[in-house]
Design an enzyme around this catalytic site. Sequence first.
Site, PDB file in Angstrom:
ATOM      1  N   CYS A 171     -16.147  22.078   9.249  1.00 50.36           N
ATOM      2  CA  CYS A 171     -14.970  21.335   9.707  1.00 50.36           C
ATOM      3  C   CYS A 171     -14.098  22.278  10.530  1.00 50.36           C
ATOM      4  CB  CYS A 171     -14.213  20.793   8.498  1.00 50.36           C
ATOM      5  SG  CYS A 171     -12.919  19.625   8.912  1.00 50.36           S
ATOM      6  N   CYS A 181     -12.317  12.216  16.860  1.00 50.51           N
ATOM      7  CA  CYS A 181     -11.372  13.147  16.263  1.00 50.51           C
ATOM      8  C   CYS A 181     -10.152  13.313  17.155  1.00 50.51           C
ATOM      9  CB  CYS A 181     -12.038  14.511  16.050  1.00 50.51           C
ATOM     10  SG  CYS A 181     -10.934  15.768  15.378  1.00 50.51           S
TER      11      CYS A 181
END
Length: 429
Positions: free
Chosen positions: A160, A354
């Site tokens: 991440c 995102c």
Amino acid sequence: MARIVVMGAGLGGMSAAYELREVLGKGHEVTLVGKGGQFGFTPSNPWLAVGWRQQEQITLDVAGHVGKHGIAFNGDGVERIDAEGDAVITGGGERIPYDYLLVCTGPKLAFEEVPGTGPDGGFTQSVCTTPHAAHAWEAYQAFLQDPGPVVIGAVAGASCFGPAYEFAMIVDADLRKRKLRDKVPMTFVTSEPYIGHMGLGGVGDSKGLMESEMRQRHIKWIVNSKVAEVRDGEMTVVEHDAKGQPGESHVLPFKFSMLLPAFKGVEPVAAVEGLCNPRGFVIVDKHQRSPKYPKIFSAGVCVAIPPVEATPVPTGAPKTGFMIESMVTTIVRNIQAELKGEAPDFEGTWNAVCLADMGDTGAAFVALPQIPPRNVTWTKIGKWVHLAKIAFEKYFLYKMRNGTSEPIYEKYVLSALGIERLKDVKRSS
């Protein structure tokens, strides 16, 4: 009546509980089991860590909100899963039987894999949880009184990377506002083979755009790197070549550091024989279901997904909000189908969308689907992304407070990005 247990009260688990209740109605029992009684909006943690948010602004009491919608809540966490006996045993010793179990726990943060990392006994901060971000804010306030070098990034095996980029840019923006940026050399260290890789093999022109942002902000970087060890005030970072062989070693001093760890599966889940891969992530089929345990489904960061590509230093694939939303909807629709006596043949799209805040601007990354080859792949940078992230925070917290299962990414985020609305799930047949 079916008894459905959702394990984990984070972004995926709360969304799953609300969607189960809305889709299945009140004729079935939904129980949410989390560790502690607070929900924290994880994407806001970088703001909390520099004082741009207060903890009460991004958290809410789980029991008081889910209870209004007929969802039972247990805050003791799951101590053990009895997969053969179709039950979970909580930290308080309660045995909760299930007809279906949804594992939405998120990850275990593997700070132990790099000596000296992590806020609990280590020398680096984290924004992976709301308590960690609150701890980082305390350390950051002390740092502001005596500023110096900052090191931010992600260790080998991390998956991440977005929050690391966000936090580096947010710290830069915050220090400029405080007129302290000239006192703070900043270095970004990452296991990615290049800036903007993001665990996705790059998205559009993410490499060029993100490198440009880093240069404009005077943030140096070291890629293909492994953080070997962190000590009080300094860390050893080893660069690797294209074949993954160790090369130049750097000793980086710091007054403040935030490093994202690698992830593993949480212990009660990883302990179930045949449920997980060696890292403890849940193995699922295209219907988000365990091949070995048909009553167990899983969504979110705890799901096993192979890396998008092999990299010289290990990197993992991220699970973004849109992908998690897709996984949750897939599970709910498959359980609904099965309860109707139909084949559970829904599958998620696994797209990556995102919104990364950069303090005074932002970057939007879109990869549809996440794993190449892709139908859509691009990155855009602009002030509008920063504003969109703020709006997204407010709406998601509204969603959690009011129990709606409305698909935020599908309905709002994609349309805001000018992308044709996509279905988040599809039938296999």
